[in-house]
Design a protein around this motif. Structure first.
Motif: not given
Length: 145
Positions: A7, A13, A30-31, A33, A54, A118, A122
């Protein structure tokens, strides 16, 4: 990613986000949550300073990023300094966005500080501190919400 886990953590990230900015300015959704909170505490008056979720952030940022990309070409994310914290989910990142004003070819840059949390690979919280006056000088007055 660290060797002990698959992860990605906050450093990884942020590096993905950095690559997204250079490949497709702003395309880092896409990064995030689904329940991510994105904050810009120094946003100019009349601009939203907090986006919860998001979807809400992407609805706001899509038109803003498209307008920015129509006026400015991002060439590099430079002078990146990552500060670890005692919380393994959180980093503080200093960086500078640099590029060109498309209408004039003028080189311009602006410093930023981001605080990223993160979790499970995410972004759950991104708090970005930017020099909004420098950004307005570079690309013009932002649209009001």
């Amino acid at each position: 990613m660290t060797e002990s886990t698959l992860t990605p953590g906050p450093r990884e990230i942020f590096e993905r986000v950095r690559r997204h900015w250079l490949e497709n300015l702003g395309g880092f959704g896409n990064e995030l949550a689904e329940n991510a909170v994105v904050e810009t505490p120094f946003a100019p008056p009349g601009m939203a300073r907090r986006h919860e979720g998001k979807e809400a952030f992407l609805l706001f940022s899509g038109p803003e990023q498209a307008a920015f990309a129509n006026r400015f070409a991002l060439d590099e994310v430079r002078d990146v300094v990552v500060h670890e914290t005692t919380d393994p989910e959180v980093i503080v990142v200093e960086y500078e966005l640099a590029g060109r004003v498309l209408a004039t070819g003028r080189q311009a840059s602006s410093p930023f500080i981001g605080v990223l949390r993160v979790r499970n690979g995410k972004i759950v919280n991104w708090r970005e501190y930017q020099n909004t006056l420098a950004m307005i000088e570079i690309i013009g007055q932002p649209q009001r919400t």
